[in-house]
Write an enzyme that holds these catalytic residues in place. Structure first.
Site, PDB file in Angstrom:
ATOM      1  N   THR A  92      56.318  11.854  23.157  1.00 27.98           N
ATOM      2  CA  THR A  92      55.918  12.335  24.034  1.00 27.98           C
ATOM      3  C   THR A  92      55.150  13.824  22.399  1.00 27.98           C
ATOM      4  O   THR A  92      56.399  14.373  22.229  1.00 27.98           O
ATOM      5  CB  THR A  92      56.910  13.130  24.915  1.00 27.98           C
ATOM      6  OG1 THR A  92      56.639  11.694  25.906  1.00 27.98           O
ATOM      7  CG2 THR A  92      55.759  14.159  25.605  1.00 27.98           C
ATOM      8  N   ARG A 109      57.057   9.487  33.403  1.00 27.12           N
ATOM      9  CA  ARG A 109      56.404   8.395  33.335  1.00 27.12           C
ATOM     10  C   ARG A 109      56.766   7.477  34.554  1.00 27.12           C
ATOM     11  O   ARG A 109      56.411   6.583  35.081  1.00 27.12           O
ATOM     12  CB  ARG A 109      56.986   7.823  31.795  1.00 27.12           C
ATOM     13  CG  ARG A 109      56.343   8.904  30.809  1.00 27.12           C
ATOM     14  CD  ARG A 109      57.707   8.675  29.651  1.00 27.12           C
ATOM     15  NE  ARG A 109      57.603   7.360  29.120  1.00 27.12           N
ATOM     16  CZ  ARG A 109      58.220   6.246  28.856  1.00 27.12           C
ATOM     17  NH1 ARG A 109      59.038   7.477  27.508  1.00 27.12           N
ATOM     18  NH2 ARG A 109      57.993   5.055  28.211  1.00 27.12           N
ATOM     19  N   LEU A 141      61.924  16.041  24.053  1.00 26.98           N
ATOM     20  CA  LEU A 141      60.963  15.113  24.613  1.00 26.98           C
ATOM     21  C   LEU A 141      61.224  13.381  24.027  1.00 26.98           C
ATOM     22  O   LEU A 141      62.093  13.387  23.025  1.00 26.98           O
ATOM     23  CB  LEU A 141      59.864  15.651  23.785  1.00 26.98           C
ATOM     24  CG  LEU A 141      59.018  17.267  23.930  1.00 26.98           C
ATOM     25  CD1 LEU A 141      58.521  17.569  23.652  1.00 26.98           C
ATOM     26  CD2 LEU A 141      58.946  17.901  25.751  1.00 26.98           C
ATOM     27  N   ASP A 142      60.685  13.015  24.977  1.00 23.20           N
ATOM     28  CA  ASP A 142      60.781  11.373  24.655  1.00 23.20           C
ATOM     29  C   ASP A 142      60.522  11.021  22.678  1.00 23.20           C
ATOM     30  O   ASP A 142      59.180  12.329  22.351  1.00 23.20           O
ATOM     31  CB  ASP A 142      60.629  10.249  24.889  1.00 23.20           C
ATOM     32  CG  ASP A 142      60.424  10.213  26.170  1.00 23.20           C
ATOM     33  OD1 ASP A 142      61.284   9.682  27.047  1.00 23.20           O
ATOM     34  OD2 ASP A 142      60.034  10.356  27.482  1.00 23.20           O
ATOM     35  N   ARG A 143      60.578  10.483  22.218  1.00 21.67           N
ATOM     36  CA  ARG A 143      60.007   9.796  20.913  1.00 21.67           C
ATOM     37  C   ARG A 143      58.041   9.879  21.207  1.00 21.67           C
ATOM     38  O   ARG A 143      57.907  11.233  19.870  1.00 21.67           O
ATOM     39  CB  ARG A 143      60.134   8.750  20.241  1.00 21.67           C
ATOM     40  CG  ARG A 143      60.532   8.539  18.784  1.00 21.67           C
ATOM     41  CD  ARG A 143      60.170   7.065  18.458  1.00 21.67           C
ATOM     42  NE  ARG A 143      58.842   6.537  16.695  1.00 21.67           N
ATOM     43  CZ  ARG A 143      59.446   5.750  16.356  1.00 21.67           C
ATOM     44  NH1 ARG A 143      60.361   4.444  16.515  1.00 21.67           N
ATOM     45  NH2 ARG A 143      59.157   5.474  15.240  1.00 21.67           N
TER      46      ARG A 143
END
EC number: 5.4.99.-
Length: 284
Positions: A122, A217, A118-120
Protein backbone atom coordinates in the site's frame (compact mmCIF):
# COMPACT_ATOMS: atom_id res chain seq x y z
CA UNK A 1 1.36 16.33 39.26
CA UNK A 2 0.79 12.96 37.59
CA UNK A 3 -2.93 13.63 37.10
CA UNK A 4 -2.22 17.05 35.60
CA UNK A 5 0.38 15.67 33.18
CA UNK A 6 -1.94 12.84 32.21
CA UNK A 7 -4.60 15.42 31.33
CA UNK A 8 -2.06 17.03 28.99
CA UNK A 9 -1.58 13.73 27.16
CA UNK A 10 1.47 12.42 29.06
CA UNK A 11 1.00 8.65 29.20
CA UNK A 12 1.99 6.46 32.14
CA UNK A 13 5.03 5.25 30.19
CA UNK A 14 6.20 8.78 29.38
CA UNK A 15 5.63 9.81 33.02
CA UNK A 16 7.78 6.87 34.16
CA UNK A 17 10.57 7.96 31.79
CA UNK A 18 10.21 11.50 33.09
CA UNK A 19 10.54 10.37 36.70
CA UNK A 20 13.58 8.23 35.93
CA UNK A 21 15.52 10.46 33.53
CA UNK A 22 13.72 13.72 32.86
CA UNK A 23 13.44 17.10 34.52
CA UNK A 24 10.29 18.80 35.77
CA UNK A 25 10.20 22.54 36.39
CA UNK A 26 7.41 24.46 38.10
CA UNK A 27 7.51 28.20 37.46
CA UNK A 28 11.09 27.78 36.20
CA UNK A 29 12.37 25.89 39.24
CA UNK A 30 13.26 22.20 39.22
CA UNK A 31 10.70 20.17 41.16
CA UNK A 32 9.86 16.65 42.22
CA UNK A 33 7.23 14.58 40.35
CA UNK A 34 5.38 14.43 43.68
CA UNK A 35 5.11 18.23 43.97
CA UNK A 36 1.65 19.77 44.35
CA UNK A 37 0.41 22.27 41.77
CA UNK A 38 -1.46 25.51 42.32
CA UNK A 39 -3.77 27.31 39.91
CA UNK A 40 -1.65 29.44 37.59
CA UNK A 41 1.53 27.38 37.93
CA UNK A 42 3.59 26.85 34.76
CA UNK A 43 4.94 23.33 34.26
CA UNK A 44 7.84 22.49 31.97
CA UNK A 45 9.08 18.96 31.31
CA UNK A 46 12.37 18.01 29.67
CA UNK A 47 12.77 14.46 28.42
CA UNK A 48 16.19 13.00 27.56
CA UNK A 49 17.03 12.46 23.88
CA UNK A 50 16.16 9.04 22.47
CA UNK A 51 19.33 7.39 21.19
CA UNK A 52 19.20 5.20 18.09
CA UNK A 53 18.75 1.47 18.61
CA UNK A 54 22.03 -0.17 17.59
CA UNK A 55 20.20 -3.34 16.57
CA UNK A 56 18.34 -1.44 13.81
CA UNK A 57 20.33 -1.24 10.58
CA UNK A 58 20.87 2.04 8.77
CA UNK A 59 19.66 2.43 5.19
CA UNK A 60 20.93 5.32 3.09
CA UNK A 61 18.06 5.11 0.60
CA UNK A 62 16.32 8.52 0.65
CA UNK A 63 12.80 8.99 1.96
CA UNK A 64 10.17 11.25 0.40
CA UNK A 65 9.45 13.75 3.19
CA UNK A 66 6.07 15.50 3.03
CA UNK A 67 6.66 17.43 6.26
CA UNK A 68 9.11 17.46 9.17
CA UNK A 69 9.48 19.56 12.29
CA UNK A 70 10.58 19.01 15.90
CA UNK A 71 7.60 16.76 16.65
CA UNK A 72 6.44 15.01 13.46
CA UNK A 73 7.69 13.36 10.30
CA UNK A 74 5.27 12.68 7.44
CA UNK A 75 6.60 10.36 4.75
CA UNK A 76 5.21 9.38 1.34
CA UNK A 77 5.80 5.61 1.36
CA UNK A 78 6.19 3.84 -1.98
CA UNK A 79 4.42 0.54 -2.62
CA UNK A 80 6.62 -2.49 -2.00
CA UNK A 81 8.40 -1.08 1.05
CA UNK A 82 7.87 -2.66 4.46
CA UNK A 83 7.31 -0.13 7.24
CA UNK A 84 9.12 -1.96 10.06
CA UNK A 85 11.92 -4.53 10.05
CA UNK A 86 10.87 -8.17 10.15
CA UNK A 87 12.11 -11.66 9.22
CA UNK A 88 11.81 -10.94 5.49
CA UNK A 89 13.65 -7.61 5.59
CA UNK A 90 15.70 -6.18 8.44
CA UNK A 91 17.93 -3.73 6.57
CA UNK A 92 15.89 -1.63 4.15
CA UNK A 93 12.44 -0.83 5.54
CA UNK A 94 10.93 2.59 6.12
CA UNK A 95 12.25 2.53 9.70
CA UNK A 96 15.79 1.78 8.46
CA UNK A 97 15.56 4.64 5.96
CA UNK A 98 14.26 7.06 8.59
CA UNK A 99 17.18 6.11 10.83
CA UNK A 100 19.57 6.90 8.01
CA UNK A 101 17.80 10.22 7.34
CA UNK A 102 18.00 11.26 10.99
CA UNK A 103 21.61 10.20 11.42
CA UNK A 104 22.55 12.19 8.31
CA UNK A 105 20.89 15.29 9.80
CA UNK A 106 22.27 14.62 13.31
CA UNK A 107 18.77 14.62 14.80
CA UNK A 108 18.48 14.83 18.59
CA UNK A 109 15.92 12.02 18.83
CA UNK A 110 16.58 9.01 16.63
CA UNK A 111 13.78 6.56 17.49
CA UNK A 112 10.91 6.68 14.97
CA UNK A 113 7.50 6.08 16.57
CA UNK A 114 5.34 4.78 13.72
CA UNK A 115 1.77 6.03 14.15
CA UNK A 116 0.03 4.92 10.95
CA UNK A 117 1.35 1.66 9.57
CA UNK A 118 0.62 0.62 5.98
CA UNK A 119 0.80 -2.80 4.36
CA UNK A 120 3.92 -3.42 2.30
CA UNK A 121 2.15 -2.96 -1.05
CA UNK A 122 0.00 0.00 0.00
CA UNK A 123 1.36 3.42 -0.93
CA UNK A 124 0.83 6.79 0.71
CA UNK A 125 1.14 8.89 3.85
CA UNK A 126 2.83 7.46 6.94
CA UNK A 127 2.80 9.52 10.16
CA UNK A 128 5.77 9.27 12.52
CA UNK A 129 6.25 10.82 15.97
CA UNK A 130 9.76 12.11 16.61
CA UNK A 131 9.76 11.72 20.40
CA UNK A 132 7.92 10.04 23.29
CA UNK A 133 5.58 12.91 24.08
CA UNK A 134 4.49 13.32 20.46
CA UNK A 135 3.83 9.58 20.33
CA UNK A 136 1.73 9.78 23.50
CA UNK A 137 -0.34 12.73 22.27
CA UNK A 138 -0.88 11.19 18.84
CA UNK A 139 -2.00 7.89 20.35
CA UNK A 140 -4.58 9.76 22.40
CA UNK A 141 -5.79 11.63 19.32
CA UNK A 142 -6.25 8.34 17.50
CA UNK A 143 -8.10 6.81 20.45
CA UNK A 144 -10.39 9.85 20.56
CA UNK A 145 -10.94 9.68 16.77
CA UNK A 146 -9.51 13.17 16.27
CA UNK A 147 -7.53 12.08 13.23
CA UNK A 148 -8.82 12.15 9.66
CA UNK A 149 -7.49 9.52 7.28
CA UNK A 150 -8.72 9.02 3.73
CA UNK A 151 -7.75 6.19 1.42
CA UNK A 152 -8.48 5.63 -2.25
CA UNK A 153 -9.07 2.13 -3.58
CA UNK A 154 -9.96 0.67 -6.94
CA UNK A 155 -12.23 -2.31 -6.41
CA UNK A 156 -13.47 -4.87 -8.90
CA UNK A 157 -16.97 -4.64 -10.31
CA UNK A 158 -19.38 -1.73 -10.12
CA UNK A 159 -20.30 -0.69 -6.59
CA UNK A 160 -24.02 0.10 -6.67
CA UNK A 161 -24.44 2.78 -3.98
CA UNK A 162 -22.75 6.17 -4.30
CA UNK A 163 -22.19 6.20 -0.54
CA UNK A 164 -22.29 3.39 1.97
CA UNK A 165 -20.83 1.69 5.01
CA UNK A 166 -19.54 -1.81 5.65
CA UNK A 167 -20.13 -2.73 9.28
CA UNK A 168 -18.79 -6.23 9.86
CA UNK A 169 -16.47 -7.66 12.55
CA UNK A 170 -13.10 -8.94 11.36
CA UNK A 171 -10.95 -11.79 12.65
CA UNK A 172 -7.78 -13.54 11.49
CA UNK A 173 -8.44 -16.47 9.19
CA UNK A 174 -7.02 -19.51 11.02
CA UNK A 175 -6.18 -21.05 7.66
CA UNK A 176 -4.21 -18.16 6.16
CA UNK A 177 -2.75 -14.66 6.43
CA UNK A 178 -5.97 -12.86 5.54
CA UNK A 179 -8.73 -11.34 7.66
CA UNK A 180 -12.29 -12.57 7.45
CA UNK A 181 -15.74 -11.40 8.50
CA UNK A 182 -16.66 -13.34 11.61
CA UNK A 183 -19.07 -12.86 14.53
CA UNK A 184 -16.08 -13.71 16.73
CA UNK A 185 -14.05 -10.82 15.31
CA UNK A 186 -13.46 -7.26 16.46
CA UNK A 187 -15.90 -4.52 15.40
CA UNK A 188 -14.92 -2.88 12.11
CA UNK A 189 -16.63 -0.01 10.28
CA UNK A 190 -15.67 1.28 6.83
CA UNK A 191 -17.36 4.23 5.09
CA UNK A 192 -16.96 4.86 1.38
CA UNK A 193 -17.93 7.20 -1.45
CA UNK A 194 -17.88 6.24 -5.13
CA UNK A 195 -15.72 8.72 -7.06
CA UNK A 196 -15.72 7.09 -10.51
CA UNK A 197 -17.19 4.00 -12.12
CA UNK A 198 -15.49 2.05 -14.91
CA UNK A 199 -16.80 -0.84 -16.98
CA UNK A 200 -15.22 -3.47 -14.68
CA UNK A 201 -14.15 -1.55 -11.58
CA UNK A 202 -14.99 1.31 -9.20
CA UNK A 203 -12.83 4.04 -7.69
CA UNK A 204 -13.83 4.67 -4.08
CA UNK A 205 -12.71 7.08 -1.39
CA UNK A 206 -12.65 5.43 2.02
CA UNK A 207 -12.70 6.57 5.62
CA UNK A 208 -11.91 4.08 8.37
CA UNK A 209 -13.86 4.42 11.61
CA UNK A 210 -11.85 1.56 13.12
CA UNK A 211 -8.28 0.46 12.43
CA UNK A 212 -8.29 -3.30 11.87
CA UNK A 213 -5.63 -5.19 9.92
CA UNK A 214 -6.45 -5.30 6.18
CA UNK A 215 -9.78 -3.62 6.96
CA UNK A 216 -10.39 -2.04 3.54
CA UNK A 217 -9.17 -5.10 1.67
CA UNK A 218 -11.19 -7.58 3.74
CA UNK A 219 -14.36 -5.50 3.86
CA UNK A 220 -14.61 -4.91 0.12
CA UNK A 221 -13.81 -8.57 -0.57
CA UNK A 222 -16.62 -9.52 1.81
CA UNK A 223 -19.20 -7.65 -0.30
CA UNK A 224 -17.96 -9.13 -3.57
CA UNK A 225 -15.69 -6.26 -4.63
CA UNK A 226 -12.08 -7.24 -3.85
CA UNK A 227 -9.42 -4.68 -4.74
CA UNK A 228 -7.82 -4.86 -8.17
CA UNK A 229 -4.49 -6.67 -7.90
CA UNK A 230 -5.11 -8.03 -4.40
CA UNK A 231 -3.98 -11.67 -4.65
CA UNK A 232 -4.61 -12.38 -0.96
CA UNK A 233 -8.31 -11.52 -1.28
CA UNK A 234 -8.84 -12.95 -4.78
CA UNK A 235 -8.84 -9.58 -6.49
CA UNK A 236 -8.53 -9.70 -10.29
CA UNK A 237 -5.17 -8.97 -11.86
CA UNK A 238 -4.53 -6.01 -14.15
CA UNK A 239 -1.36 -5.58 -16.19
CA UNK A 240 -1.17 -1.88 -15.24
CA UNK A 241 -0.46 -2.60 -11.56
CA UNK A 242 1.27 -5.46 -9.75
CA UNK A 243 -0.13 -4.86 -6.24
CA UNK A 244 -3.43 -4.11 -4.52
CA UNK A 245 -4.86 -0.80 -5.73
CA UNK A 246 -4.87 0.97 -2.38
CA UNK A 247 -3.40 4.38 -1.58
CA UNK A 248 -3.31 6.29 1.73
CA UNK A 249 -4.19 9.65 0.22
CA UNK A 250 -4.81 12.08 3.09
CA UNK A 251 -4.02 12.55 6.77
CA UNK A 252 -5.19 15.56 8.80
CA UNK A 253 -5.18 16.58 12.46
CA UNK A 254 -4.97 19.56 14.77
CA UNK A 255 -1.40 19.79 16.05
CA UNK A 256 -1.50 19.46 19.86
CA UNK A 257 1.79 21.39 20.18
CA UNK A 258 0.98 24.42 18.04
CA UNK A 259 -2.81 24.26 17.74
CA UNK A 260 -2.46 24.49 13.94
CA UNK A 261 -4.59 22.39 11.60
CA UNK A 262 -2.33 20.18 9.51
CA UNK A 263 -3.24 18.31 6.33
CA UNK A 264 -0.99 16.11 4.21
CA UNK A 265 -1.79 14.67 0.79
CA UNK A 266 0.18 11.99 -1.02
CA UNK A 267 0.19 12.26 -4.84
CA UNK A 268 -1.11 9.21 -6.67
CA UNK A 269 1.86 7.08 -7.81
CA UNK A 270 2.62 6.22 -11.42
CA UNK A 271 1.21 2.66 -11.34
CA UNK A 272 -2.08 3.99 -9.91
CA UNK A 273 -2.36 6.58 -12.66
CA UNK A 274 -1.58 3.90 -15.25
CA UNK A 275 -4.37 1.70 -13.89
CA UNK A 276 -6.92 4.54 -13.94
CA UNK A 277 -5.91 5.39 -17.53
CA UNK A 278 -6.28 1.74 -18.59
CA UNK A 279 -9.69 1.40 -16.94
CA UNK A 280 -10.97 4.60 -18.52
CA UNK A 281 -9.77 3.40 -21.91
CA UNK A 282 -11.53 0.06 -21.47
CA UNK A 283 -14.74 1.84 -20.47
CA UNK A 284 -15.04 3.88 -23.68
Amino acid sequence: MKKFLNQQGVSHRVYSDLKAQGIIRINGKQASPAADLLVGDTVQVDLPPEAADDSVAISDVPIDVLFENRDWLLVDKPAGLNVVPGPANRTDTLVNRIKGHWQATDAENQVPHILTRLDRFTSGVVWVARHRLANSLASQMQADKRLQKRYFAIVSGQVKDDHGTIDAPLASDPGGFNQMVSPEGKPALTEYWVRERFATATLVEVQLHTGRTHQIRAHFASIGHPLIGDDLYAGPANSAIDRQALHARLLAFNDPFSGEPRKFISPFPADWEALVTALRSESK
